[in-house]
Design an enzyme around this catalytic site. Structure first.
Site, PDB file in Angstrom:
ATOM      1  N   ARG A   1      -7.241  -0.630  -3.053  1.00 59.79           N
ATOM      2  CA  ARG A   1      -6.628   0.065  -4.199  1.00 59.79           C
ATOM      3  C   ARG A   1      -5.334  -0.607  -4.674  1.00 59.79           C
ATOM      4  O   ARG A   1      -4.930  -0.412  -5.802  1.00 59.79           O
ATOM      5  CB  ARG A   1      -6.408   1.551  -3.898  1.00 59.79           C
TER       6      ARG A   1
ATOM      7  N   GLU B   1      -0.703  -4.410   7.482  1.00 57.23           N
ATOM      8  CA  GLU B   1      -1.172  -3.077   7.865  1.00 57.23           C
ATOM      9  C   GLU B   1      -2.669  -3.036   7.631  1.00 57.23           C
ATOM     10  O   GLU B   1      -3.154  -3.440   6.562  1.00 57.23           O
ATOM     11  CB  GLU B   1      -0.480  -2.009   7.026  1.00 57.23           C
TER      12      GLU B   1
ATOM     13  N   HIS C   1       7.739   5.250   6.576  1.00 56.12           N
ATOM     14  CA  HIS C   1       6.978   6.120   5.689  1.00 56.12           C
ATOM     15  C   HIS C   1       7.895   7.139   5.021  1.00 56.12           C
ATOM     16  O   HIS C   1       8.500   7.963   5.678  1.00 56.12           O
ATOM     17  CB  HIS C   1       5.810   6.851   6.367  1.00 56.12           C
TER      18      HIS C   1
ATOM     19  N   GLU D   1       5.066   2.033  15.551  1.00 57.95           N
ATOM     20  CA  GLU D   1       5.856   2.418  14.378  1.00 57.95           C
ATOM     21  C   GLU D   1       5.787   3.934  14.290  1.00 57.95           C
ATOM     22  O   GLU D   1       4.694   4.506  14.170  1.00 57.95           O
ATOM     23  CB  GLU D   1       5.305   1.761  13.104  1.00 57.95           C
TER      24      GLU D   1
ATOM     25  N   THR E   1      -2.452  15.524  12.811  1.00 59.68           N
ATOM     26  CA  THR E   1      -2.074  16.474  11.762  1.00 59.68           C
ATOM     27  C   THR E   1      -0.907  15.961  10.928  1.00 59.68           C
ATOM     28  O   THR E   1      -0.769  16.278   9.764  1.00 59.68           O
ATOM     29  CB  THR E   1      -1.677  17.835  12.360  1.00 59.68           C
TER      30      THR E   1
ATOM     31  N   HIS F   1      -0.401  -3.660   2.998  1.00 56.47           N
ATOM     32  CA  HIS F   1      -1.534  -2.919   3.552  1.00 56.47           C
ATOM     33  C   HIS F   1      -2.780  -3.288   2.763  1.00 56.47           C
ATOM     34  O   HIS F   1      -2.892  -2.943   1.582  1.00 56.47           O
ATOM     35  CB  HIS F   1      -1.226  -1.422   3.430  1.00 56.47           C
TER      36      HIS F   1
ATOM     37  N   ARG G   1      -6.073  -2.282   2.110  1.00 54.62           N
ATOM     38  CA  ARG G   1      -6.888  -1.083   2.353  1.00 54.62           C
ATOM     39  C   ARG G   1      -8.358  -1.415   2.179  1.00 54.62           C
ATOM     40  O   ARG G   1      -8.725  -2.322   1.433  1.00 54.62           O
ATOM     41  CB  ARG G   1      -6.493   0.033   1.380  1.00 54.62           C
TER      42      ARG G   1
ATOM     43  N   ASN H   1       7.791  -3.348   1.983  1.00 50.74           N
ATOM     44  CA  ASN H   1       6.359  -3.158   1.696  1.00 50.74           C
ATOM     45  C   ASN H   1       6.140  -3.291   0.181  1.00 50.74           C
ATOM     46  O   ASN H   1       6.732  -2.540  -0.601  1.00 50.74           O
ATOM     47  CB  ASN H   1       5.949  -1.767   2.207  1.00 50.74           C
TER      48      ASN H   1
ATOM     49  N   HIS I   1       3.044  -1.348  -3.701  1.00 47.34           N
ATOM     50  CA  HIS I   1       3.017  -0.632  -4.981  1.00 47.34           C
ATOM     51  C   HIS I   1       3.360  -1.512  -6.179  1.00 47.34           C
ATOM     52  O   HIS I   1       3.196  -1.080  -7.322  1.00 47.34           O
ATOM     53  CB  HIS I   1       3.832   0.653  -4.888  1.00 47.34           C
TER      54      HIS I   1
END
Ligand code: PXP
Length: 255
Positions: free
Chosen positions: A56, A77, A197, A158, A108, A50, A52, A14, A17
């Site tokens: 971002r 994603e 993750h 996933e 949660t 991803h 978004r 991924n 970042h």
């Protein structure tokens, strides 16, 4: 699955970042597409990004370039929104992993609440599958969420490894046991099982050991570690730990 069968374990890198760092200053540096090419050369099996809703990190232009310039399968994603569906249908990535972006879509622990959003998700799953895109739902290793995913007819789930990675001691063992059971259940339903993750050098081996899991998607730790040893070395080390967890006893590759 027979007990002796060892399924290959794919690594999806991924690159979000890299774009986070680029966007901190604007401009073009560092380029996430260049990182994806490096990852491909270092032995990644796929690239994950991803897009978004708030853009971002990864941009629309990044997705267009990744689709055009990278030979590896692209795992997009995305949130379940009309805008993201249009983008996915335009670029036709190898796979689309539907992830929660808003609080009301979350369970949660952080996976998609497939049970609560069954009708809405069904529409997206149908459109993506009709376009020949493999559909994954990012869920907690919760039997009820796995059953709801199966009922929606997705190809893959996933399993969220964040709670396992964050936990310590006995709590970590409990979280790992939930992933082991969830992977077995999803596999018994004919779903291809992925996980991701928060995975790091410390946490990846136990996850790689779970035979039903066939793909890991790893980003934040790898990109952070690359600051210290370079992306290729970081990927080689992650790969070696995945192989060791899998019992493949492959020599750690030298960068
Ligand atoms: N899998 C999914 C579905 C994700 O949303 C993320 C985070 O973007 C990851 C894997 C990778 O997580 P991390 O960046 O913590 O390795």
């Amino acid at each position: 699955m027979t007990q002796h069968e060892v399924r290959p374990l794919r690594l999806g890198v991924n690159i979000d970042h890299v774009a986070t760092i680029r966007n901190a200053r604007g401009g073009h540096h560092p380029d996430p597409v260049r990182a994806a090419m490096l990852a491909a050369n270092a032995g990644a099996d796929g690239i994950t990004a991803h897009l978004r809703e708030d853009r971002r990190h990864i941009s629309d232009h990044d997705i267009a370039r990744l689709s055009r310039e990278i030979a590896l399968p692209l795992n997009l994603e995305m949130a379940a929104t009309p805008e993201m569906l249009d983008i996915a249908l335009r670029h036709k990535p190898h796979a689309a992993c539907i992830v929660p972006e808003k609080r009301q879509e979350l369970t949660t622990e952080g996976g998609l609440d497939v049970i609560a959003a069954q009708d809405q998700l069904g529409h997206y799953v149908e459109k993506l599958k009709a376009a020949g895109i493999l559909v994954t739902l990012f869920i907690d290793p919760d039997p009820a969420q796995i059953e709801a995913s199966k009922a929606l007819g997705v190809d893959q789930v996933e399993l969220h490894t964040g709670a396992y990675c964050d936990a310590q001691g006995a709590e970590r063992s409990r979280e790992l046991a939930r992933i082991v059971e969830g992977a077995g259940l999803a596999d018994s339903y004919g779903l291809e099982v992925h996980a991701g993750h928060g995975l790091s050098f410390d946490t990846v081996e136990d996850i790689a050991r779970i035979p039903e899991i066939v793909e890991l998607n790893i980003g934040h730790f790898l990109i952070g570690d690359a600051i210290f040893q370079g992306l290729e070395r970081s990927i080689h080390r992650m790969r070696a730990l995945m192989d060791r967890g899998r019992g493949l006893h492959v020599q750690e590759r030298k960068a």
